[in-house]
Each structure stands twice: as structure tokens, then as C-alpha cells.
Scaffold this motif. Sequence first.
Motif, PDB file in Angstrom:
ATOM      1  N   ILE A  51      43.916 -68.341 -58.319  1.00  0.00           N
ATOM      2  CA  ILE A  51      42.559 -68.607 -58.799  1.00  0.00           C
ATOM      3  C   ILE A  51      41.942 -69.724 -57.965  1.00  0.00           C
ATOM      4  O   ILE A  51      40.784 -69.649 -57.554  1.00  0.00           O
ATOM      5  N   VAL A  52      42.742 -70.758 -57.690  1.00  0.00           N
ATOM      6  CA  VAL A  52      42.257 -71.888 -56.899  1.00  0.00           C
ATOM      7  C   VAL A  52      41.905 -71.431 -55.485  1.00  0.00           C
ATOM      8  O   VAL A  52      40.887 -71.845 -54.925  1.00  0.00           O
ATOM      9  N   VAL A  53      42.720 -70.552 -54.920  1.00  0.00           N
ATOM     10  CA  VAL A  53      42.458 -70.051 -53.570  1.00  0.00           C
ATOM     11  C   VAL A  53      41.160 -69.242 -53.540  1.00  0.00           C
ATOM     12  O   VAL A  53      40.337 -69.407 -52.631  1.00  0.00           O
ATOM     13  N   ILE A  54      40.936 -68.405 -54.541  1.00  0.00           N
ATOM     14  CA  ILE A  54      39.717 -67.582 -54.588  1.00  0.00           C
ATOM     15  C   ILE A  54      38.482 -68.469 -54.780  1.00  0.00           C
ATOM     16  O   ILE A  54      37.455 -68.270 -54.117  1.00  0.00           O
ATOM     17  N   VAL A  55      38.569 -69.450 -55.665  1.00  0.00           N
ATOM     18  CA  VAL A  55      37.452 -70.378 -55.856  1.00  0.00           C
ATOM     19  C   VAL A  55      37.179 -71.134 -54.556  1.00  0.00           C
ATOM     20  O   VAL A  55      36.025 -71.291 -54.152  1.00  0.00           O
ATOM     21  N   THR A  56      38.241 -71.565 -53.887  1.00  0.00           N
ATOM     22  CA  THR A  56      38.083 -72.279 -52.616  1.00  0.00           C
ATOM     23  C   THR A  56      37.418 -71.381 -51.577  1.00  0.00           C
ATOM     24  O   THR A  56      36.498 -71.814 -50.872  1.00  0.00           O
ATOM     25  N   LEU A  57      37.855 -70.140 -51.491  1.00  0.00           N
ATOM     26  CA  LEU A  57      37.259 -69.197 -50.538  1.00  0.00           C
ATOM     27  C   LEU A  57      35.761 -69.027 -50.799  1.00  0.00           C
ATOM     28  O   LEU A  57      34.954 -69.109 -49.874  1.00  0.00           O
ATOM     29  N   CYS A  58      35.410 -68.806 -52.046  1.00  0.00           N
ATOM     30  CA  CYS A  58      34.002 -68.548 -52.393  1.00  0.00           C
ATOM     31  C   CYS A  58      33.125 -69.787 -52.269  1.00  0.00           C
ATOM     32  O   CYS A  58      31.952 -69.685 -51.936  1.00  0.00           O
ATOM     33  N   ARG A  59      33.681 -70.943 -52.536  1.00  0.00           N
ATOM     34  CA  ARG A  59      32.874 -72.164 -52.555  1.00  0.00           C
ATOM     35  C   ARG A  59      32.884 -72.918 -51.223  1.00  0.00           C
ATOM     36  O   ARG A  59      31.871 -73.485 -50.835  1.00  0.00           O
ATOM     37  N   TYR A  60      34.034 -72.932 -50.546  1.00  0.00           N
ATOM     38  CA  TYR A  60      34.157 -73.772 -49.351  1.00  0.00           C
ATOM     39  C   TYR A  60      34.479 -73.005 -48.073  1.00  0.00           C
ATOM     40  O   TYR A  60      34.441 -73.581 -46.997  1.00  0.00           O
ATOM     41  N   GLY A  61      34.848 -71.744 -48.188  1.00  0.00           N
ATOM     42  CA  GLY A  61      35.077 -70.937 -47.001  1.00  0.00           C
ATOM     43  C   GLY A  61      36.535 -70.595 -46.747  1.00  0.00           C
ATOM     44  O   GLY A  61      37.461 -71.107 -47.385  1.00  0.00           O
ATOM     45  N   TYR A  62      36.698 -69.713 -45.777  1.00  0.00           N
ATOM     46  CA  TYR A  62      38.007 -69.151 -45.464  1.00  0.00           C
ATOM     47  C   TYR A  62      38.992 -70.211 -44.957  1.00  0.00           C
ATOM     48  O   TYR A  62      40.150 -70.222 -45.358  1.00  0.00           O
ATOM     49  N   ARG A  63      38.537 -71.078 -44.087  1.00  0.00           N
ATOM     50  CA  ARG A  63      39.420 -72.090 -43.505  1.00  0.00           C
ATOM     51  C   ARG A  63      40.067 -72.950 -44.591  1.00  0.00           C
ATOM     52  O   ARG A  63      41.279 -73.184 -44.575  1.00  0.00           O
ATOM     53  N   ASP A  64      39.279 -73.419 -45.529  1.00  0.00           N
ATOM     54  CA  ASP A  64      39.819 -74.232 -46.616  1.00  0.00           C
ATOM     55  C   ASP A  64      40.767 -73.422 -47.495  1.00  0.00           C
ATOM     56  O   ASP A  64      41.787 -73.930 -47.961  1.00  0.00           O
ATOM     57  N   ALA A  65      40.441 -72.149 -47.724  1.00  0.00           N
ATOM     58  CA  ALA A  65      41.311 -71.288 -48.534  1.00  0.00           C
ATOM     59  C   ALA A  65      42.669 -71.102 -47.861  1.00  0.00           C
ATOM     60  O   ALA A  65      43.707 -71.083 -48.540  1.00  0.00           O
ATOM     61  N   VAL A  66      42.680 -70.972 -46.537  1.00  0.00           N
ATOM     62  CA  VAL A  66      43.944 -70.850 -45.801  1.00  0.00           C
ATOM     63  C   VAL A  66      44.783 -72.107 -45.997  1.00  0.00           C
ATOM     64  O   VAL A  66      45.975 -72.035 -46.311  1.00  0.00           O
ATOM     65  N   PHE A 171      30.786 -69.935 -61.686  1.00  0.00           N
ATOM     66  CA  PHE A 171      29.542 -69.964 -62.459  1.00  0.00           C
ATOM     67  C   PHE A 171      29.341 -71.344 -63.078  1.00  0.00           C
ATOM     68  O   PHE A 171      28.245 -71.904 -63.036  1.00  0.00           O
ATOM     69  N   GLN A 172      30.411 -71.899 -63.640  1.00  0.00           N
ATOM     70  CA  GLN A 172      30.323 -73.224 -64.258  1.00  0.00           C
ATOM     71  C   GLN A 172      29.990 -74.287 -63.218  1.00  0.00           C
ATOM     72  O   GLN A 172      29.185 -75.177 -63.474  1.00  0.00           O
ATOM     73  N   LEU A 173      30.581 -74.200 -62.051  1.00  0.00           N
ATOM     74  CA  LEU A 173      30.314 -75.172 -60.992  1.00  0.00           C
ATOM     75  C   LEU A 173      28.865 -75.051 -60.493  1.00  0.00           C
ATOM     76  O   LEU A 173      28.217 -76.060 -60.210  1.00  0.00           O
ATOM     77  N   ALA A 174      28.372 -73.826 -60.404  1.00  0.00           N
ATOM     78  CA  ALA A 174      27.001 -73.611 -59.917  1.00  0.00           C
ATOM     79  C   ALA A 174      25.958 -74.043 -60.933  1.00  0.00           C
ATOM     80  O   ALA A 174      24.839 -74.428 -60.569  1.00  0.00           O
ATOM     81  N   SER A 175      26.295 -74.005 -62.222  1.00  0.00           N
ATOM     82  CA  SER A 175      25.303 -74.323 -63.244  1.00  0.00           C
ATOM     83  C   SER A 175      25.297 -75.805 -63.628  1.00  0.00           C
ATOM     84  O   SER A 175      24.466 -76.213 -64.445  1.00  0.00           O
ATOM     85  N   ARG A 176      26.174 -76.603 -63.023  1.00  0.00           N
ATOM     86  CA  ARG A 176      26.169 -78.047 -63.307  1.00  0.00           C
ATOM     87  C   ARG A 176      24.947 -78.684 -62.692  1.00  0.00           C
ATOM     88  O   ARG A 176      24.548 -78.337 -61.579  1.00  0.00           O
ATOM     89  N   PRO A 177      24.364 -79.636 -63.368  1.00  0.00           N
ATOM     90  CA  PRO A 177      23.279 -80.397 -62.738  1.00  0.00           C
ATOM     91  C   PRO A 177      23.817 -81.116 -61.506  1.00  0.00           C
ATOM     92  O   PRO A 177      24.955 -81.558 -61.476  1.00  0.00           O
TER      93      PRO A 177
END
Length: 181
Positions: A51-66, A171-177
Motif C-alpha cells: 500500500i505504501v509503495v502504491i501511494v508513493t508511486l501515485c504521489r511522488y513518482g516511480y523513482r521514490d516507489a523503487v 484521497f485523504q491526502l489530497a483533501s487536506r487543507p
Amino acid sequence: MPSPSEVDGVRAISREDWRIASLTALAVSLHIVESALPPLLPGLKPGLANIVVIVTLCRYGYRDAVWVSLLRVLVSALLLGTLFSPTFWLSLAGALGSLLILWPARWLPGRGFGPLGFSLLAAMAHIGAQFLMAYLVFVQHAGVFWLLPPLLAASLIFGTFNGLIAHWILFQLASRPSGRP
């Protein structure tokens, strides 16, 4: 004269390094907790660290997910005492298989490849790579593939579950002020 990111010749930790370390620590923690749980079937775990890897991929990119994925495998193996054991090699094969399928999947058209699609693809690639490693290195007998259908079915279930959790987190991260940390 040292650069602003160096103090006494030692490079300061960048924001990106801190992020990768924090995400890796979270993934390792989930992996260790999961390893303490009894398996539903031998070798069957839900892969919550993914889950952490998928969130990292979607939020920060492939390099960070690797980085997060591979560091999670290494640090978890060190902490659990499984470094260079069959468990380590199977975990590494699964992580590499997942990362290899996620590389081209980032550019596929359509909306199906958000966190849920990525998670499903990664789960399928993970189990496939583990079976390939098991067959080529550990059990050179075709009978090992009798386990593949039920474990692929389980990876569909867990991949869906993990993808939905990753979607909810994003979704929760995107909806934070923006002013909140």
C-alpha cells in the motif's frame, strides 16, 4: 567552502531523503507486523507494505516507489533475520516483478491505472515473479505450479483490498487543507 546542504563536509539530509526514509519505515513496520500474523495459507500474506509503495508511486513518482520497495525488502530482511534466505529472495523477486510491471503501466491510457489498477498489476506480477524464482532456484518441479491458481486468486483479492486502501489514503491526502502538515 561547503555548500548550503553540507555542514562540516557532511551532506545534510534532503527533504526527499527524509520522505523516502519515512515511507520506507512505514512499509517496514507494516511488513514486520504482517510477518507476526499467522498466514491464511503457507506463504499467503496480504502485502500491506505494498500500500505504501502504491501511494508513493501515485504521489511522488516511480523513482521514490523503487527506493521504498527495495529498501523495505532489504531492511525487513535485516530486522527479521531472513537476509539471503529463500524468504528474502522470494520477497526480492516479487518486489522486482511488481516494479517491472509498474514501469510501463504508468504510461498506459485510461483511468484504470490509478492506485487500484496499479495494485492489481503489482499483485499479479509479484506472485508471478515469486513463482518463477521458486521454480528456477528452489523447487524445480512442475508441481509447484498447482499452487499458482489459488495464490493468483488471493492476490486478486489482496491487490483489490490494498488498491482501495491506497486510493482512500491518496484521497485523504489530497483533501487536506494545504496549511496542515
